[in-house]
Design a protein around this motif. Structure first.
Motif, PDB file in Angstrom:
ATOM      1  N   ALA A 205       0.833  -1.207   0.000  1.00 31.64           N
ATOM      2  CA  ALA A 205       0.000   0.000   0.000  1.00 31.64           C
ATOM      3  C   ALA A 205       0.865   1.253   0.000  1.00 31.64           C
ATOM      4  O   ALA A 205       0.566   2.238  -0.696  1.00 31.64           O
ATOM      5  CB  ALA A 205      -0.921  -0.011   1.217  1.00 31.64           C
ATOM      6  N   ALA A 206       1.964   1.233   0.765  1.00 32.14           N
ATOM      7  CA  ALA A 206       2.857   2.390   0.816  1.00 32.14           C
ATOM      8  C   ALA A 206       3.525   2.630  -0.534  1.00 32.14           C
ATOM      9  O   ALA A 206       3.617   3.772  -1.005  1.00 32.14           O
ATOM     10  CB  ALA A 206       3.907   2.189   1.907  1.00 32.14           C
ATOM     11  N   VAL A 207       3.985   1.564  -1.171  1.00 26.96           N
ATOM     12  CA  VAL A 207       4.639   1.717  -2.476  1.00 26.96           C
ATOM     13  C   VAL A 207       3.617   2.111  -3.538  1.00 26.96           C
ATOM     14  O   VAL A 207       3.909   2.899  -4.438  1.00 26.96           O
ATOM     15  CB  VAL A 207       5.384   0.428  -2.866  1.00 26.96           C
ATOM     16  CG1 VAL A 207       6.048   0.579  -4.231  1.00 26.96           C
ATOM     17  CG2 VAL A 207       6.437   0.079  -1.820  1.00 26.96           C
ATOM     18  N   GLY A 208       2.392   1.577  -3.428  1.00 28.81           N
ATOM     19  CA  GLY A 208       1.334   1.989  -4.349  1.00 28.81           C
ATOM     20  C   GLY A 208       1.036   3.473  -4.248  1.00 28.81           C
ATOM     21  O   GLY A 208       0.811   4.147  -5.264  1.00 28.81           O
ATOM     22  N   LYS A 209       1.054   3.993  -3.018  1.00 25.11           N
ATOM     23  CA  LYS A 209       0.855   5.431  -2.837  1.00 25.11           C
ATOM     24  C   LYS A 209       1.983   6.215  -3.489  1.00 25.11           C
ATOM     25  O   LYS A 209       1.756   7.263  -4.110  1.00 25.11           O
ATOM     26  CB  LYS A 209       0.782   5.751  -1.347  1.00 25.11           C
ATOM     27  CG  LYS A 209       0.495   7.214  -1.041  1.00 25.11           C
ATOM     28  CD  LYS A 209       0.372   7.454   0.458  1.00 25.11           C
ATOM     29  CE  LYS A 209       0.085   8.917   0.759  1.00 25.11           C
ATOM     30  NZ  LYS A 209       0.004   9.169   2.219  1.00 25.11           N
ATOM     31  N   SER A 210       3.213   5.694  -3.389  1.00 17.84           N
ATOM     32  CA  SER A 210       4.350   6.369  -4.015  1.00 17.84           C
ATOM     33  C   SER A 210       4.196   6.424  -5.528  1.00 17.84           C
ATOM     34  O   SER A 210       4.591   7.414  -6.163  1.00 17.84           O
ATOM     35  CB  SER A 210       5.655   5.653  -3.650  1.00 17.84           C
ATOM     36  OG  SER A 210       6.061   5.980  -2.336  1.00 17.84           O
ATOM     37  N   MET A 211       3.643   5.370  -6.130  1.00 15.01           N
ATOM     38  CA  MET A 211       3.449   5.387  -7.582  1.00 15.01           C
ATOM     39  C   MET A 211       2.544   6.541  -7.994  1.00 15.01           C
ATOM     40  O   MET A 211       2.799   7.218  -8.996  1.00 15.01           O
ATOM     41  CB  MET A 211       2.881   4.045  -8.049  1.00 15.01           C
ATOM     42  CG  MET A 211       3.847   2.895  -7.923  1.00 15.01           C
ATOM     43  SD  MET A 211       3.362   1.405  -8.850  1.00 15.01           S
ATOM     44  CE  MET A 211       1.799   1.015  -8.091  1.00 15.01           C
ATOM     45  N   LEU A 212       1.493   6.779  -7.228  1.00 11.83           N
ATOM     46  CA  LEU A 212       0.591   7.895  -7.529  1.00 11.83           C
ATOM     47  C   LEU A 212       1.281   9.233  -7.303  1.00 11.83           C
ATOM     48  O   LEU A 212       1.132  10.167  -8.103  1.00 11.83           O
ATOM     49  CB  LEU A 212      -0.660   7.801  -6.643  1.00 11.83           C
ATOM     50  CG  LEU A 212      -1.551   6.575  -6.849  1.00 11.83           C
ATOM     51  CD1 LEU A 212      -2.664   6.552  -5.803  1.00 11.83           C
ATOM     52  CD2 LEU A 212      -2.146   6.573  -8.248  1.00 11.83           C
ATOM     53  N   GLU A 213       2.054   9.314  -6.223  1.00 14.81           N
ATOM     54  CA  GLU A 213       2.692  10.581  -5.887  1.00 14.81           C
ATOM     55  C   GLU A 213       3.811  10.933  -6.859  1.00 14.81           C
ATOM     56  O   GLU A 213       4.122  12.118  -7.042  1.00 14.81           O
ATOM     57  CB  GLU A 213       3.217  10.537  -4.455  1.00 14.81           C
ATOM     58  CG  GLU A 213       2.096  10.511  -3.421  1.00 14.81           C
ATOM     59  CD  GLU A 213       2.603  10.516  -1.991  1.00 14.81           C
ATOM     60  OE1 GLU A 213       3.843  10.540  -1.784  1.00 14.81           O
ATOM     61  OE2 GLU A 213       1.769  10.506  -1.068  1.00 14.81           O
ATOM     62  N   LEU A 214       4.417   9.930  -7.476  1.00 10.99           N
ATOM     63  CA  LEU A 214       5.447  10.208  -8.480  1.00 10.99           C
ATOM     64  C   LEU A 214       4.872  11.038  -9.622  1.00 10.99           C
ATOM     65  O   LEU A 214       5.487  12.015 -10.069  1.00 10.99           O
ATOM     66  CB  LEU A 214       6.012   8.904  -9.024  1.00 10.99           C
ATOM     67  CG  LEU A 214       7.178   8.267  -8.284  1.00 10.99           C
ATOM     68  CD1 LEU A 214       7.470   6.882  -8.856  1.00 10.99           C
ATOM     69  CD2 LEU A 214       8.411   9.135  -8.379  1.00 10.99           C
ATOM     70  N   ASN A 215       3.719  10.648 -10.104  1.00  9.31           N
ATOM     71  CA  ASN A 215       3.093  11.388 -11.197  1.00  9.31           C
ATOM     72  C   ASN A 215       2.738  12.807 -10.756  1.00  9.31           C
ATOM     73  O   ASN A 215       2.980  13.779 -11.485  1.00  9.31           O
ATOM     74  CB  ASN A 215       1.839  10.649 -11.673  1.00  9.31           C
ATOM     75  CG  ASN A 215       1.332  11.183 -13.008  1.00  9.31           C
ATOM     76  OD1 ASN A 215       2.053  11.863 -13.730  1.00  9.31           O
ATOM     77  ND2 ASN A 215       0.088  10.878 -13.328  1.00  9.31           N
ATOM     78  N   ARG A 216       2.192  12.930  -9.548  1.00  7.95           N
ATOM     79  CA  ARG A 216       1.838  14.257  -9.042  1.00  7.95           C
ATOM     80  C   ARG A 216       3.073  15.141  -8.890  1.00  7.95           C
ATOM     81  O   ARG A 216       3.040  16.339  -9.173  1.00  7.95           O
ATOM     82  CB  ARG A 216       1.120  14.125  -7.703  1.00  7.95           C
ATOM     83  CG  ARG A 216      -0.233  13.419  -7.791  1.00  7.95           C
ATOM     84  CD  ARG A 216      -0.783  13.145  -6.414  1.00  7.95           C
ATOM     85  NE  ARG A 216      -1.959  12.281  -6.466  1.00  7.95           N
ATOM     86  CZ  ARG A 216      -2.356  11.508  -5.472  1.00  7.95           C
ATOM     87  NH1 ARG A 216      -1.676  11.493  -4.329  1.00  7.95           N
ATOM     88  NH2 ARG A 216      -3.437  10.751  -5.593  1.00  7.95           N
ATOM     89  N   PHE A 217       4.176  14.531  -8.439  1.00  5.07           N
ATOM     90  CA  PHE A 217       5.426  15.275  -8.295  1.00  5.07           C
ATOM     91  C   PHE A 217       5.873  15.825  -9.649  1.00  5.07           C
ATOM     92  O   PHE A 217       6.270  16.991  -9.756  1.00  5.07           O
ATOM     93  CB  PHE A 217       6.509  14.370  -7.705  1.00  5.07           C
ATOM     94  CG  PHE A 217       7.882  14.976  -7.713  1.00  5.07           C
ATOM     95  CD1 PHE A 217       8.303  15.795  -6.686  1.00  5.07           C
ATOM     96  CD2 PHE A 217       8.761  14.732  -8.774  1.00  5.07           C
ATOM     97  CE1 PHE A 217       9.578  16.370  -6.695  1.00  5.07           C
ATOM     98  CE2 PHE A 217      10.030  15.304  -8.799  1.00  5.07           C
ATOM     99  CZ  PHE A 217      10.437  16.126  -7.758  1.00  5.07           C
ATOM    100  N   CYS A 218       5.813  14.991 -10.671  1.00  6.24           N
ATOM    101  CA  CYS A 218       6.240  15.427 -12.007  1.00  6.24           C
ATOM    102  C   CYS A 218       5.380  16.563 -12.526  1.00  6.24           C
ATOM    103  O   CYS A 218       5.890  17.542 -13.100  1.00  6.24           O
ATOM    104  CB  CYS A 218       6.216  14.248 -12.971  1.00  6.24           C
ATOM    105  SG  CYS A 218       7.486  13.001 -12.652  1.00  6.24           S
TER     106      CYS A 218
END
Length: 459
Positions: free
Chosen positions: A112-125
Motif C-alpha cells: 500500500a505504501a509503495v502503491g501510494k508512491s506510484m501515484l505521488e510520483l506522477n503528481r510530483f512530475c
C-alpha cells in the motif's frame, strides 16, 4: 500480423552503441566538485533516487536542515538514471517470497505504501514540471506457457489475500492479444504502474531539490568516512564534510564501504534498444495502450516502447562478477546477453524481428541475501538504504519517507515497514560468494526451464 522489412536508413545501419540509451534524451553537464570544508546537519553519500527523495522529504519536514549530497559522477548517473523505466509496486523479487517471510498483513501494508508512491510520483512530475515521459497505462505480467500461467494464478491468489481489487483478472490468450498482439503471450494480468524515462526523472528531481536549497555536489567522490567527537567526517578529493547525520545511499556501490561489504552485492543486468519504429512498423502490431510487459519467471524478460517509439527489451540471466566487479568498460557489452534479447524480440514480435538494435548495455542491480531491500540505522547517527533488486523507482520514493522518519526519530507507519530495521544475513566471503551465486543462478535457471522438477519457490 504482417511481417515487414525494416527501413534501411543510415541510423538503422549505424554501429551499435554500448551506452545507456536514456542519457541521449537529456544531455548532462555535471556540476563542479566540492572544494573546501562544509559543516551541515545531514550528509548523504550517493546522488540517486534514494538520496534525492530523502533530502526532498527531510526538507519538507524541516526546511532549516542543512543537507549536502555527495555524488561521484552526476546526480542520477547510476541505476536511478539508467534502469528500464518500469514503475512497479514490486518489493524485492516476488510477492510470494514477501508473504512467506513477513506475512500477509505486513506485506499488504508495504504494498500500500509503495502503491501510494506510484501515484505521488506522477503528481510530483506535474507539480514540478518534470517531463519524465510518464505513461500511466501500467504493465502486464505475461505467461508464455502453462507453467508460467500457474505462476500468474499463484500471484493472483496471493494478491487476493492482500485485498487486491476485484478487477485483477487473468486474461486468456485471446483477450491478452487484444491488448498486446504477440504470439508469445498465452495469458496476462494487468498490474497498476507506469512507464517513465528514468534519466529525465532523476534530472528533474535534481533540479527540484537544488531549487529548494539542498546542496548537491557532483563529481565529488567520498574517499573515506570517520566518526569523530564533532560528527561524521567525509573526505573527498578536494574537500571535507562534517555532519551530525550521515546517510549511505549508494545502492549497488554500497559494498565499497566496510560496514556493508557483505550485505549487498552488484549483479549485472542487460538491455537493448532499437531504432525508432516507423509508422508502418507500428501499425503491424496491435498495441493500443502501449503497456509494458514482464514475463513470469525467476529471470524475467520484459519489453516496452519508449516515448520515441523505440523498443526496449531487458532481463535474462543475471551475472555476478567475482569480487563484486563493476568495471563498466569491461562488462557494459555482453554479446551473449544481446543475443538472448534479440531472441526475445523475435519471439514476441516476429514482425519486428529484423529491426536493428542501436544500443545494448548493462548495469548493476543491488541484491541482498534475502532478496528484499534493507533500510536501517547503525546506531550512531548513520543510516543506510540498499538492495532494491531492480524495482527501485517507486520503492526509493517510499524509502525516502522511511529514512526521513528514521533520521528525525519518528515512530510512523513508514519507519515500521517490513524492509525497515530488519535483520540482514551477510553474503559469504569470496570465493564462496562467487561460487554460491553461480550455483543459485544455475538452480534458478533450471527452475525456469523445468518448473515441474522444482516446485518450491526459491526466491
Amino acid at each position: 500480423m504482417t511481417d515487414i522489412a525494416p527501413a534501411r536508413t543510415g541510423a538503422a545501419n549505424a554501429a551499435v552503441k554500448h551506452e545507456i540509451y536514456w542519457r541521449e534524451t537529456e544531455p548532462v553537464t555535471p556540476g563542479p566538485p566540492l572544494r573546501g570544508e562544509v559543516t551541515c546537519d545531514v550528509c548523504i553519500i550517493g546522488g540517486g533516487y534514494t538520496a534525492m527523495w530523502t533530502a526532498h522529504f527531510l526538507h519538507k519536514a524541516d526546511p532549516r536542515l542543512r543537507i549536502h549530497i555527495l555524488e561521484a559522477d552526476y546526480a542520477g548517473a547510476g541505476a536511478s538514471g539508467h534502469n528500464d523505466g518500469f514503475v512497479t509496486p514490486t518489493i524485492g523479487h516476488s510477492l510470494g517470497a514477501l508473504v512467506h517471510r513477513f506475512g500477509a498483513e505486513r506485506a499488504k501494508l508495504a504494498y500500500a505504501a509503495v502503491g501510494k508512491s506510484m501515484l505521488e510520483l506522477n503528481r510530483f512530475c506535474v507539480k514540478n514540471e518534470v517531463d519524465a515521459e510518464f505513461e500511466s497505462a501500467g504493465y502486464y505480467q505475461v505467461a508464455a506457457g502453462p507453467d508460467q500461467i500457474r505462476l500468474l494464478e499463484r500471484d493472483l491468489d496471493l494478491a487476493a489475500r492482500l485485498g487486491a481489487q476485484s478487477g485483477l483478472d487473468l486474461l486468456d490468450r485471446e483477450r491478452a492479444r487484444e491488448r498486446i498482439d504477440s504470439p508469445a503471450i498465452q495469458a496476462a494480468v494487468k498490474v497498476g504502474g507506469a512507464l517513465i524515462n528514468p534519466h529525465r526523472l532523476a534530472r528533474g528531481l535534481f533540479r527540484t531539490v537544488t531549487a529548494a536549497g539542498i546542496a548537491v555536489h557532483e563529481q565529488t567522490r567520498a574517499l573515506s568516512v570517520e566518526s569523530t567527537a564533532v560528527g561524521h567526517v567525509v573526505r573527498t578529493p578536494h574537500g571535507r564534510v562534517t555532519a551530525t547525520t550521515l546517510l549511505y545511499a549508494t545502492n549497488a556501490y554500497q559494498h565499497q564501504f566496510a560496514e556493508f561489504r557483505r550485505k549487498v552485492v552488484p549483479v549485472w543486468s542487460y538491455a537493448a534498444v532499437t531504432r525508432p519504429l516507423t509508422e508502418q512498423e507500428l501499425g503491424a502490431v496491435h498495441w493500443p495502450e502501449r503497456e509494458g510487459f514482464v514475463e513470469a519467471g525467476n529471470f524475467i524478460v520484459f519489453g516496452r516502447l519508449t516515448a520515441g517509439n523505440r523498443l526496449l527489451f531487458g532481463g535474462g540471466r543475471a551475472h555476478y562478477r567475482f569480487r563484486r566487479d563493476m568495471d563498466v568498460p569491461r562488462h557494459i557489452d555482453n554479446p551473449r546477453a544481446t543475443e538472448t534479447l534479440r531472441a526475445v524480440l523475435a519471439r514476441y514480435f516476429p514482425a519486428w524481428r529484423e529491426v536493428p538494435f542501436t544500443h545494448t548495455y548493462g548495469g548493476c542491480v543491488a541484491i541482498t541475501r534475502e532478496v528484499v531491500p534493507h533500510i536501517g540505522a547503525l546506531g550512531d547517527g548513520r543510516f543506510y538504504a540498499h538492495g532494491y533488486c531492480g524495482n527501485g523507482i517507486a520503492l526509493t520514493h517510499t524509502a525516502g519517507k522511511a529514512l526521513r522518519d528514521l533520521i528525525l526519530d519518528r515512530d510512523t507507519s513508514y519507519s515500521n515497514l517490513l524492509f525497515v530495521r530488519g535483520k540482514e544475513k551477510p553474503f559469504p566471503p569470496e570465493p564462496l560468494a562467487f561460487l554460491g551465486a553461480g550455483a543459485v543462478s544455475n538452480l534458478l535457471a533450471a527452475q525456469d526451464r523445468h518448473p515441474g522438477l522444482i516446485r518450491r519457490q526459491l526466491v
